[in-house]
Write a protein that holds these residues in place. Structure first.
Motif, PDB file in Angstrom:
ATOM      1  N   ASN A 130     -27.684 -11.644  48.115  1.00 31.97           N
ATOM      2  CA  ASN A 130     -28.504 -11.861  46.920  1.00 31.97           C
ATOM      3  C   ASN A 130     -27.671 -12.541  45.844  1.00 31.97           C
ATOM      4  OD1 ASN A 130     -30.903 -10.059  47.663  1.00 31.97           O
ATOM      5  ND2 ASN A 130     -29.225  -8.605  47.779  1.00 31.97           N
ATOM      6  N   ILE A 131     -28.288 -13.464  45.149  1.00 35.26           N
ATOM      7  CA  ILE A 131     -27.665 -14.055  43.968  1.00 35.26           C
ATOM      8  C   ILE A 131     -28.691 -14.007  42.843  1.00 35.26           C
ATOM      9  CG2 ILE A 131     -26.641 -16.116  42.940  1.00 35.26           C
ATOM     10  CD1 ILE A 131     -25.686 -16.918  45.738  1.00 35.26           C
ATOM     11  N   PHE A 132     -28.375 -13.244  41.797  1.00 29.14           N
ATOM     12  CA  PHE A 132     -29.259 -13.118  40.646  1.00 29.14           C
ATOM     13  C   PHE A 132     -28.653 -13.881  39.468  1.00 29.14           C
ATOM     14  CE2 PHE A 132     -29.858  -9.203  43.100  1.00 29.14           C
ATOM     15  CZ  PHE A 132     -31.242  -9.081  43.147  1.00 29.14           C
ATOM     16  N   THR A 133     -29.417 -14.762  38.841  1.00 28.12           N
ATOM     17  CA  THR A 133     -28.964 -15.411  37.616  1.00 28.12           C
ATOM     18  C   THR A 133     -29.910 -15.013  36.486  1.00 28.12           C
ATOM     19  OG1 THR A 133     -30.232 -17.451  38.008  1.00 28.12           O
ATOM     20  CG2 THR A 133     -28.013 -17.357  38.907  1.00 28.12           C
ATOM     21  N   SER A 134     -29.328 -14.490  35.422  1.00 25.91           N
ATOM     22  CA  SER A 134     -30.106 -14.033  34.255  1.00 25.91           C
ATOM     23  C   SER A 134     -31.297 -13.165  34.647  1.00 25.91           C
ATOM     24  CB  SER A 134     -30.602 -15.239  33.453  1.00 25.91           C
ATOM     25  OG  SER A 134     -29.549 -16.073  33.077  1.00 25.91           O
ATOM     26  N   PRO A 135     -31.086 -12.131  35.468  1.00 26.91           N
ATOM     27  CA  PRO A 135     -32.228 -11.339  35.948  1.00 26.91           C
ATOM     28  C   PRO A 135     -32.916 -10.559  34.830  1.00 26.91           C
ATOM     29  CG  PRO A 135     -30.157 -10.254  36.498  1.00 26.91           C
ATOM     30  CD  PRO A 135     -29.794 -11.599  35.959  1.00 26.91           C
ATOM     31  N   GLU A 136     -34.243 -10.569  34.832  1.00 31.40           N
ATOM     32  CA  GLU A 136     -35.012  -9.761  33.885  1.00 31.40           C
ATOM     33  C   GLU A 136     -35.060  -8.334  34.412  1.00 31.40           C
ATOM     34  OE1 GLU A 136     -38.848 -11.311  33.055  1.00 31.40           O
ATOM     35  OE2 GLU A 136     -38.088 -13.168  32.164  1.00 31.40           O
ATOM     36  N   ILE A 137     -34.408  -7.438  33.718  1.00 29.80           N
ATOM     37  CA  ILE A 137     -34.374  -6.059  34.201  1.00 29.80           C
ATOM     38  C   ILE A 137     -34.292  -5.102  33.011  1.00 29.80           C
ATOM     39  CG2 ILE A 137     -31.845  -5.943  34.474  1.00 29.80           C
ATOM     40  CD1 ILE A 137     -32.557  -4.483  37.224  1.00 29.80           C
ATOM     41  N   TYR A 138     -34.978  -3.969  33.144  1.00 26.18           N
ATOM     42  CA  TYR A 138     -35.053  -2.939  32.101  1.00 26.18           C
ATOM     43  C   TYR A 138     -35.662  -3.476  30.805  1.00 26.18           C
ATOM     44  CZ  TYR A 138     -31.529  -0.934  35.260  1.00 26.18           C
ATOM     45  OH  TYR A 138     -30.847  -0.472  36.370  1.00 26.18           O
ATOM     46  N   LEU A 139     -36.495  -4.524  30.892  1.00 26.57           N
ATOM     47  CA  LEU A 139     -37.050  -5.108  29.679  1.00 26.57           C
ATOM     48  C   LEU A 139     -38.040  -4.189  28.975  1.00 26.57           C
ATOM     49  CD1 LEU A 139     -37.667  -8.888  30.461  1.00 26.57           C
ATOM     50  CD2 LEU A 139     -35.700  -7.796  29.406  1.00 26.57           C
ATOM     51  N   HIS A 140     -38.647  -3.282  29.717  1.00 24.54           N
ATOM     52  CA  HIS A 140     -39.656  -2.400  29.132  1.00 24.54           C
ATOM     53  C   HIS A 140     -39.040  -1.296  28.286  1.00 24.54           C
ATOM     54  CE1 HIS A 140     -38.371  -0.407  32.843  1.00 24.54           C
ATOM     55  NE2 HIS A 140     -38.702   0.722  32.248  1.00 24.54           N
ATOM     56  N   GLU A 141     -37.742  -1.096  28.407  1.00 26.93           N
ATOM     57  CA  GLU A 141     -37.094   0.005  27.702  1.00 26.93           C
ATOM     58  C   GLU A 141     -36.749  -0.371  26.259  1.00 26.93           C
ATOM     59  OE1 GLU A 141     -34.962   1.849  31.706  1.00 26.93           O
ATOM     60  OE2 GLU A 141     -33.740   1.311  29.975  1.00 26.93           O
ATOM     61  N   GLY A 142     -36.602   0.634  25.431  1.00 24.80           N
ATOM     62  CA  GLY A 142     -36.193   0.403  24.056  1.00 24.80           C
ATOM     63  C   GLY A 142     -37.333  -0.013  23.148  1.00 24.80           C
ATOM     64  N   PHE A 143     -37.041  -0.059  21.873  1.00 24.54           N
ATOM     65  CA  PHE A 143     -38.037  -0.358  20.851  1.00 24.54           C
ATOM     66  C   PHE A 143     -38.625  -1.753  21.027  1.00 24.54           C
ATOM     67  CE2 PHE A 143     -39.036  -2.134  16.633  1.00 24.54           C
ATOM     68  CZ  PHE A 143     -40.040  -1.274  16.247  1.00 24.54           C
ATOM     69  N   MET A 144     -37.750  -2.753  21.214  1.00 27.64           N
ATOM     70  CA  MET A 144     -38.217  -4.122  21.329  1.00 27.64           C
ATOM     71  C   MET A 144     -39.104  -4.306  22.555  1.00 27.64           C
ATOM     72  SD  MET A 144     -38.463  -7.028  19.981  1.00 27.64           S
ATOM     73  CE  MET A 144     -37.273  -6.812  18.646  1.00 27.64           C
ATOM     74  N   GLY A 145     -38.743  -3.664  23.673  1.00 24.99           N
ATOM     75  CA  GLY A 145     -39.555  -3.760  24.881  1.00 24.99           C
ATOM     76  C   GLY A 145     -40.956  -3.214  24.669  1.00 24.99           C
ATOM     77  N   LYS A 146     -41.053  -2.107  23.959  1.00 24.21           N
ATOM     78  CA  LYS A 146     -42.364  -1.513  23.698  1.00 24.21           C
ATOM     79  C   LYS A 146     -43.203  -2.398  22.778  1.00 24.21           C
ATOM     80  CE  LYS A 146     -40.653   3.193  24.405  1.00 24.21           C
ATOM     81  NZ  LYS A 146     -40.339   4.497  23.786  1.00 24.21           N
ATOM     82  N   ILE A 147     -42.547  -3.013  21.781  1.00 24.79           N
ATOM     83  CA  ILE A 147     -43.261  -3.911  20.869  1.00 24.79           C
ATOM     84  C   ILE A 147     -43.777  -5.133  21.626  1.00 24.79           C
ATOM     85  CG2 ILE A 147     -43.006  -5.464  18.910  1.00 24.79           C
ATOM     86  CD1 ILE A 147     -43.216  -2.538  18.128  1.00 24.79           C
ATOM     87  N   MET A 148     -42.917  -5.721  22.447  1.00 24.63           N
ATOM     88  CA  MET A 148     -43.313  -6.908  23.205  1.00 24.63           C
ATOM     89  C   MET A 148     -44.454  -6.590  24.166  1.00 24.63           C
ATOM     90  SD  MET A 148     -41.567  -9.357  22.024  1.00 24.63           S
ATOM     91  CE  MET A 148     -41.918 -10.620  23.228  1.00 24.63           C
ATOM     92  N   ARG A 149     -44.398  -5.422  24.780  1.00 25.25           N
ATOM     93  CA  ARG A 149     -45.465  -5.038  25.711  1.00 25.25           C
ATOM     94  C   ARG A 149     -46.788  -4.886  24.962  1.00 25.25           C
ATOM     95  NH1 ARG A 149     -47.160  -0.190  28.612  1.00 25.25           N
ATOM     96  NH2 ARG A 149     -47.941  -0.841  30.649  1.00 25.25           N
ATOM     97  N   LEU A 150     -46.740  -4.332  23.773  1.00 28.16           N
ATOM     98  CA  LEU A 150     -47.957  -4.184  22.966  1.00 28.16           C
ATOM     99  C   LEU A 150     -48.517  -5.560  22.590  1.00 28.16           C
ATOM    100  CD1 LEU A 150     -49.931  -2.381  21.429  1.00 28.16           C
ATOM    101  CD2 LEU A 150     -48.344  -2.410  19.499  1.00 28.16           C
ATOM    102  N   ILE A 151     -47.632  -6.482  22.222  1.00 28.50           N
ATOM    103  CA  ILE A 151     -48.066  -7.837  21.852  1.00 28.50           C
ATOM    104  C   ILE A 151     -48.716  -8.536  23.044  1.00 28.50           C
ATOM    105  CG2 ILE A 151     -47.249 -10.137  21.204  1.00 28.50           C
ATOM    106  CD1 ILE A 151     -45.109  -8.730  19.483  1.00 28.50           C
ATOM    107  N   PHE A 152     -48.063  -8.447  24.202  1.00 28.56           N
ATOM    108  CA  PHE A 152     -48.588  -9.142  25.377  1.00 28.56           C
ATOM    109  C   PHE A 152     -49.874  -8.497  25.882  1.00 28.56           C
ATOM    110  CE2 PHE A 152     -44.080 -10.721  26.273  1.00 28.56           C
ATOM    111  CZ  PHE A 152     -44.339 -11.943  25.661  1.00 28.56           C
ATOM    112  N   LYS A 153     -50.011  -7.193  25.723  1.00 25.68           N
ATOM    113  CA  LYS A 153     -51.263  -6.544  26.127  1.00 25.68           C
ATOM    114  C   LYS A 153     -52.408  -7.012  25.234  1.00 25.68           C
ATOM    115  CE  LYS A 153     -51.562  -2.298  27.521  1.00 25.68           C
ATOM    116  NZ  LYS A 153     -51.471  -0.815  27.622  1.00 25.68           N
ATOM    117  N   THR A 154     -52.113  -7.216  23.955  1.00 22.65           N
ATOM    118  CA  THR A 154     -53.129  -7.743  23.037  1.00 22.65           C
ATOM    119  C   THR A 154     -53.507  -9.168  23.423  1.00 22.65           C
ATOM    120  OG1 THR A 154     -52.229  -6.378  21.239  1.00 22.65           O
ATOM    121  CG2 THR A 154     -53.660  -8.234  20.622  1.00 22.65           C
ATOM    122  N   LEU A 155     -52.500  -9.988  23.744  1.00 23.26           N
ATOM    123  CA  LEU A 155     -52.747 -11.359  24.179  1.00 23.26           C
ATOM    124  C   LEU A 155     -53.533 -11.385  25.486  1.00 23.26           C
ATOM    125  CD1 LEU A 155     -49.325 -13.018  23.367  1.00 23.26           C
ATOM    126  CD2 LEU A 155     -51.516 -13.540  22.297  1.00 23.26           C
TER     127      LEU A 155
END
Length: 273
Positions: free
Chosen positions: A118-143
């Protein structure tokens, strides 16, 4: 010489001439991008390896789908499996960038025997965690609720020329608009929301093949600490951080990434054959 193909009127891909005595590299791109992000790597690798570049669903010249459920990570992984099966590729190195890292991890859950590294470059991981992740998820759910009522255009739109956007920031407006215009709002935001799904299971501890992780030290989308945490859960890994690189490593750090790939393959050549 690279050749272009469409599989089952739904997956666009490019390959060179496959030879039985060479390793096979499969490249998967991130959200709103397309296989055109990997164009510089074709010249570097096409005479050394069997190479396959493809557009993930909803992107580039691959089929676009109208519903949020169409963009569940498991569907992206199934697409890759269908393509690999059709091309009769039994073993390969999976190179994934950004969102495609989630696709790679999902693919490994069901078909890990086909992946020799496997070779991962800039993998998106654990993005849902933390304050910013929760805010972004709320924004995208609205969109998501808004986009549901917008007209859906199923026509594939092609590939973005990234040369004018080299070394731009993670949040460059012109590049992001070009990406969204090319991908379409449904595929773009539905895929992004999937990457923020808190129910995702990564199964990192089950990865049992050599793994290379490459990440930009100035990535403002996926914090470096997330990827370091990821690497420590994998048994056999190598970690490469690129100073002054942001999330756009695949496009802007071609020299560093291609050299890291070559070095990684050389170090593990005895187990990759």
């Amino acid at each position: 010489m690279m050749q272009e193909h469409i599989f089952e009127d739904r997956i666009y891909y490019r390959t060179n001439e496959f030879k039985s005595n060479r390793l096979t590299l499969i490249f998967a791109h991130g959200v709103s991008g397309s296989s055109s992000a990997y164009l510089p790597y074709e010249k570097i690798f096409e005479d050394k390896y069997n190479i396959l570049f493809y557009d993930i669903r909803g992107h580039g010249l691959s089929k676009k789908y109208p519903h949020y459920e169409d963009y569940e990570i498991k569907n992206f992984a199934s697409d890759l499996h269908d393509l690999v099966t059709y091309l009769k590729i039994t073993k390969f190195i999976l190179i994934s960038n950004s969102f495609a890292g989630l696709v790679a991890l999902e693919y490994l859950k069901s078909w890990r025997r086909t992946v020799v590294a496997n070779i991962f470059t800039s993998p998106e991981i654990y993005l849902h965690e933390g304050f910013m992740g929760k805010i972004m998820r709320l924004i995208f759910k609205t969109l998501k609720a808004v986009i549901y009522f917008l007209p859906f255009n199923p026509k594939p739109r092609g590939h973005v020329d990234y040369h004018p956007y080299k070394n731009t920031s993670d949040w460059n407006i012109r590049r992001n608009i070009a990406d969204m215009r090319n991908t379409g709002l449904h595929a773009h935001f539905y895929s992004l929301l999937q990457s923020l799904n808190p129910a995702q299971e990564y199964d990192l501890e089950k990865i049992n093949v050599p793994t290379l992780i490459i990440h930009g030290e100035r990535d403002s989308m996926v914090p470096l600490k997330n990827v370091i945490r990821m690497s420590k859960k994998i048994k056999n890994y190598e970690f490469v951080s690129i100073p002054n690189a942001n999330h756009n490593t695949a496009r802007d750090a071609v020299k560093e990434i291609s050299e890291s790939i070559e070095s990684f393959i050389e170090k593990n050549k005895n187990v990759l054959q």
